[in-house]
Design an enzyme around this catalytic site. Structure first.
Site, short mmCIF file in Angstrom:
data_model
loop_
_atom_site.label_atom_id
_atom_site.label_comp_id
_atom_site.label_asym_id
_atom_site.label_seq_id
_atom_site.Cartn_x
_atom_site.Cartn_y
_atom_site.Cartn_z
CE LYS A 138 -1.48 1.47 3.85
NZ LYS A 138 -2.19 1.68 5.14
CB CYS A 208 -18.50 2.76 4.00
SG CYS A 208 -18.91 1.05 3.63
CB CYS A 215 -26.67 2.05 5.47
SG CYS A 215 -25.39 0.76 5.54
#
Length: 230
Positions: A138, A208, A215
């Protein structure tokens, strides 16, 4: 994973162009914050150092349902750039889950390597970057993007891994970030690779969430495969 690369810009004795660009980006808060450390089991997944051009497909390639609409809505939710990842500078870009003695060890080792082998700059390939102490795929892909202005691959952390699995942006569920990276690069247009980490990290920090995702506040609630589970 950020601790070694952060030291690239702060290594005693100056630093090269790439190291200075990386340090400036961090100071300006443009680099994602460190994600929780992954299990050592992730190292079983082979690392593909540089993304290879995909061969021409004789037919239409697979792509997730509604992904373009989902992406546009995430861009809208991230337009204010007010997530923690957007505000963190170099003083915050280290892995807080790592033992302090490891941070010191990695910084010292990496600084010595950069001074001896790279003239105070940082390596210009993913393969060389991941050989530095404490640097994983990453961080290597982020460094290639920011320091060398080269899109070598998608930087996948815990947020990108979680969200792309929830959105079904992978053909089948993936267990490790490196698996997720390979799955995403198989279909996602290359001109979008640069922004995916920044978009999804902030989205994962604000909306999220790993536990109890918001949501009801998400613009994708009607087209998100995972929304019904929460």
């Amino acid at each position: 994973m950020y601790r070694a690369a952060a030291m690239c810009a702060a290594a005693p004795g100056g630093g090269g162009r790439a190291a200075r660009r990386l340090g400036a980006a961090r100071a300006g808060g443009r680099v994602p914050s460190a994600a929780p450390r992954y299990s050592r089991r992730t190292r079983r997944v082979p690392i593909a150092y540089e993304a290879e051009p995909r061969p021409e497909s004789p037919g239409p390639t697979w792509e997730p349902e509604n992904w373009r609409q989902q992406l546009e809505r995430i861009r809208e939710m991230r337009r204010h750039r007010d997530a923690p990842v957007d505000e963190m500078g170099v003083d915050k870009c280290y892995d807080t889950s790592a033992p302090p003695q490891n941070k010191v060890k990695y910084i010292k080792q990496t600084t010595a390597i950069l001074k001896q082998n790279y003239g105070g700059d940082i390596p210009s390939t993913v393969e060389e970057l991941v050989k530095l102490p404490g640097v994983g795929p990453k961080m290597a892909h982020l460094a290639m993007n920011i320091a060398w202005n080269s899109v070598s691959g998608i930087a996948v952390d815990t947020h990108v891994h979680r969200i792309t699995n929830r959105l079904k942006w992978v053909k089948k569920e993936t267990r490790y970030p490196e698996e997720t990276r390979v799955a995403l690069e198989d279909w996602l247009p290359r001109d979008l690779w640069r922004e995916i980490n920044w978009l999804l990290v902030g989205f994962g920090q604000q909306t999220c969430l790993p536990v109890n995702p918001r949501c009801k506040e998400c613009l994708n609630q009607d087209i998100c495969p995972a929304a019904k589970r929460f």
